[in-house]
Design a protein around this motif. Structure first.
Motif, PDB file in Angstrom:
ATOM      1  N   LEU A 330     100.921 -65.093 -38.335  1.00 28.40           N
ATOM      2  CA  LEU A 330      99.438 -66.026 -38.969  1.00 28.40           C
ATOM      3  C   LEU A 330      98.472 -64.952 -39.127  1.00 28.40           C
ATOM      4  CD1 LEU A 330      99.809 -69.517 -37.776  1.00 28.40           C
ATOM      5  CD2 LEU A 330     100.120 -68.999 -39.996  1.00 28.40           C
ATOM      6  N   ASP A 331      98.216 -64.219 -37.955  1.00 25.85           N
ATOM      7  CA  ASP A 331      97.105 -63.191 -38.115  1.00 25.85           C
ATOM      8  C   ASP A 331      97.523 -62.135 -38.918  1.00 25.85           C
ATOM      9  OD1 ASP A 331      94.846 -61.976 -37.201  1.00 25.85           O
ATOM     10  OD2 ASP A 331      95.807 -61.148 -35.597  1.00 25.85           O
ATOM     11  N   LEU A 332      98.765 -61.602 -38.789  1.00 23.95           N
ATOM     12  CA  LEU A 332      99.320 -60.549 -39.681  1.00 23.95           C
ATOM     13  C   LEU A 332      99.174 -61.057 -41.178  1.00 23.95           C
ATOM     14  CD1 LEU A 332     100.676 -57.782 -39.945  1.00 23.95           C
ATOM     15  CD2 LEU A 332     102.694 -59.125 -40.021  1.00 23.95           C
ATOM     16  N   ALA A 333      99.654 -62.143 -41.534  1.00 18.99           N
ATOM     17  CA  ALA A 333      99.752 -62.491 -43.038  1.00 18.99           C
ATOM     18  C   ALA A 333      98.282 -62.329 -43.436  1.00 18.99           C
ATOM     19  CB  ALA A 333     100.416 -63.840 -42.916  1.00 18.99           C
ATOM     20  N   TRP A 334      97.303 -63.144 -42.547  1.00 18.97           N
ATOM     21  CA  TRP A 334      95.932 -63.183 -43.289  1.00 18.97           C
ATOM     22  C   TRP A 334      95.377 -61.899 -43.289  1.00 18.97           C
ATOM     23  CZ3 TRP A 334      91.763 -63.079 -39.318  1.00 18.97           C
ATOM     24  CH2 TRP A 334      90.255 -63.448 -39.754  1.00 18.97           C
ATOM     25  N   ARG A 335      95.742 -60.983 -42.422  1.00 20.32           N
ATOM     26  CA  ARG A 335      94.970 -59.509 -42.512  1.00 20.32           C
ATOM     27  C   ARG A 335      95.512 -58.911 -43.630  1.00 20.32           C
ATOM     28  NH1 ARG A 335      92.229 -57.971 -37.599  1.00 20.32           N
ATOM     29  NH2 ARG A 335      91.958 -59.719 -36.391  1.00 20.32           N
ATOM     30  N   LEU A 336      96.894 -59.040 -44.026  1.00 21.62           N
ATOM     31  CA  LEU A 336      97.498 -58.359 -45.220  1.00 21.62           C
ATOM     32  C   LEU A 336      96.854 -58.852 -46.311  1.00 21.62           C
ATOM     33  CD1 LEU A 336     101.374 -58.045 -44.279  1.00 21.62           C
ATOM     34  CD2 LEU A 336      99.633 -56.546 -44.401  1.00 21.62           C
ATOM     35  N   GLY A 337      96.389 -60.203 -46.365  1.00 22.13           N
ATOM     36  CA  GLY A 337      95.673 -60.786 -47.515  1.00 22.13           C
ATOM     37  C   GLY A 337      94.337 -60.192 -47.550  1.00 22.13           C
TER      38      GLY A 337
END
Ligand SMILES: NC(=O)c1ccc[n+]([C@@H]2O[C@H](COP(=O)([O-])OP(=O)(O)OC[C@H]3O[C@@H](n4cnc5c(N)ncnc54)[C@H](O)[C@@H]3O)[C@@H](O)[C@H]2O)c1
Ligand SMILES: O=C(O)CC[C@@H](O)C(=O)O
Length: 540
Positions: A330-337
């Motif tokens: 979730l952290d990765l996905a949010w950071r990519l956003g």
């Protein structure tokens, strides 16, 4: 401290549980509407309601604080879920707590209507011993039609069988096998049972399909003398058509627990013979109220303490174990956003997300929402979270697509996001090292291995000797320490990307100096949250 407002009376056991919950404080404020409701909701993080209060769009308008609404009961038609979703407010209900009580109330009304119990009681109270007028009807060997065979409908069917009734039913989601198991003769269309049934009861939500489901035309097709019961929602039966049906003698009786307008003391039905009405009492038993209150309070306690979302009616439910296991992704996905919002600052037209490898076994829908939340976070004034991010993205005409490829690429798991702007497509891919170390592994055509936290300095350049040294020298001159540095390229001698993690935000003069290098084509600072900082909407 999460502040909870209790908007309708709930069982004392629920209030006691709120009082005992650490990190929660609550206030009971019932009977609110209009501006008073709107301003009260703006003071709280969570709300608990039953069916009394109407949380419409106006009541939620401009709310920047409320995060969760728990409905102590089933129906959420008194809450504007579209507006709640848009504002990122999760709406949860307690679907099972009042099932048995409502099924029992339905059967109470069915029996009392058949034997005209209430009318006889009122006559007797008026001093008249009348044994002629109130001739009743036996339910055994009669046929009951049920529309909506979910939790309550099925319990009603069981009780009807026990009373030796035949049961017919319609529900688009009831299999023939389950119908057979429950002793229900399933029909393909509601109207197919009309000529055969002596009683009709509905147990569906109020939706565009079920509004006025039983109107004058439907009543015309019913067997003469059919008795109708509604313990679901006012409006499924058209009340004017009921009045006409009773007057013409087509209907044998009507029992209502619910009305189009509530509270309701003026319906013409209330003054008619062969009518039995209760003021929305289906769920009003001590047992049901205790259970729904405890369940609703627990939903909010869990939401505010662990981020768990259960029984959500406007988003996918997420349990704490799933959240815990997916924290890193979730952290990765949010950071990519967040990264993509800065990397392609002009308007996006579409986003395509590809999951590869082991991550495809997880709830990728949630990761997509987390990416969308990151992408929009800085652009919008309003709170963006996993409840509303996709809606907000689509509202802006951005087409969102997702695909999963179980085969692994170079990493055991990865997610790639493509953001289309005009005729360009920008790409960022990430993976997770260990459980909680997000890494950027591709930016546009360049493969790299960069941290995605702190002050990122991202620059594109021609792949020629001396670039790393030149950039390092410039930052050294401006006393900006480089914590980590990575460069990547698609092919030697082509276009390359450099990503630095700087300990401080570089001054404009340093950036200008980097940009003045003849082989550096772009440079920008992309501020990212520090490592380990998770999005606030996850409640951690
Ligand atoms: N009177 C009360 O106090 C009281 C108490 C509890 C629930 N309710 C109402 O009862 C309703 C049913 O509750 P439940 O717990 O059984 O819900 P449920 O979700 O378990 O069941 C609803 C069923 O309706 C079916 N359905 C939906 N649209 C339909 C349609 N057009 N035609 C036929 N079937 C359709 C669904 O497939 C589902 O199986 C709730 O929506 C709520 O509004 C009233
Ligand atoms: O709160 C109530 O008593 C009514 C509940 C009922 O309408 C429901 O949908 O659960």
């Amino acid at each position: 401290m999460a502040r909870i407002i209790v908007l309708d009376p709930i069982a004392q056991e629920g209030l006691d549980m709120l009082a005992a919950a650490p990190g929660i404080e609550y206030e009971v404020r019932t009977g609110l509407k209009g501006a008073a409701l709107r301003s009260a909701l703006a003071e709280f993080d969570g709300a608990i309601c039953r069916s009394g209060v109407t949380i419409n769009g106006e009541a939620l308008e401009g709310n920047k604080r409320l995060k969760a609404i728990a409905r102590a009961g089933v129906g959420t038609d008194n809450i504007d879920k579209n507006v709640a979703t848009r504002l990122g407010i999760v709406v949860m209900n307690t679907p099972t707590g009042n099932t048995l009580s409502t099924a029992e109330h339905t059967f109470t009304l069915l029996l009392a209507l058949s034997r005209r119990v209430a009318e006889a009681h009122m006559t007797l109270c008026g001093g008249k011993w009348d044994r002629k007028t109130y001739m009743g009807s036996q339910v055994a060997d009669k046929t009951l039609g049920i529309v909506g065979l979910g939790r309550i409908g099925q319990e009603v069917a069981k009780r009807a069988n026990a009373f030796q009734m035949k049961v017919m039913g319609y529900d688009p989601f009831l299999s023939s096998e389950q119908a057979q198991k429950l002793g229900i003769q399933r029909v393909d269309k509601v109207a197919d049972m009309f000529p055969h049934i002596d009683y009709l009861t509905v147990h569906t939500p109020l939706t565009p399909e079920t509004t006025d489901l039983i109107d004058s035309a439907a009543i015309e097709k019913l067997k003469p003398g059919c008795r109708l019961i509604n313990c679901a929602r006012g409006g499924i039966y058209n009340e004017a058509a009921l009045v006409e049906g009773l007057k013409s003698g087509k209907l044998g009786g009507v029992a209502l627990d619910v009305f189009v307008e509530e509270p309701n003391t003026t319906s013409p039905l209330l003054k008619m013979p062969n009518v039995l009405c209760t003021p929305h009492l289906g769920a009003s038993t001590e047992e049901a109220q205790q259970q729904v209150a405890l369940e609703a309070v627990q939903l909010l306690i869990n939401y505010f303490s662990t981020g768990e979302v259960r029984h959500a009616v406007n988003m996918a439910s997420v349990d704490p174990a799933t959240l815990q296991a997916m924290k890193g992704y979730l952290d990765l996905a949010w950071r990519l956003g967040l990264l993509m919002a800065e990397w392609q600052p002009s308007g996006a037209a579409g986003c395509h997300i590809t999951y590869r490898g082991e991550v495809t076994k997880r709830n990728t829908k949630l990761l997509t929402s987390a990416f969308c939340a990151g992408l929009l976070e800085k652009a919008l004034d309003e709170e963006v979270n996993i409840v509303n991010a996709e809606v907000l993205l689509r509202e802006r005409g951005i087409v969102l697509t997702e695909e999963s490829r179980p085969d692994m690429g170079a990493f055991s798991s990865s997610m790639s996001v493509e953001v289309k702007t005009g005729n360009k497509i920008h790409v960022a891919s990430g993976t997770l090292f260990g459980n909680n170390m997000p890494r950027l592994i591709r930016l546009d055509d360049s493969r790299l291995e960069a941290y995605i936290d702190g002050n990122l300095f991202v620059f594109t350049h021609n792949d020629v000797p001396g670039i790393i040294g030149a950039v390092g020298t410039i930052f050294g001159k401006h006393s900006v320490n480089i914590g980590h540095m990575t460069v990547g390229r698609a092919v030697p001698g082509g276009t390359a990307v450099g990503v630095l993690n700087l300990d401080t935000v570089p001054p404009k003069a340093a950036i200008d100096e980097v940009l003045s290098h003849p082989s550096i084509t772009s440079a920008r600072v992309i501020p990212m949250p520090p490592a380990g900082k998770l999005p606030s909407w996850l409640g951690w």
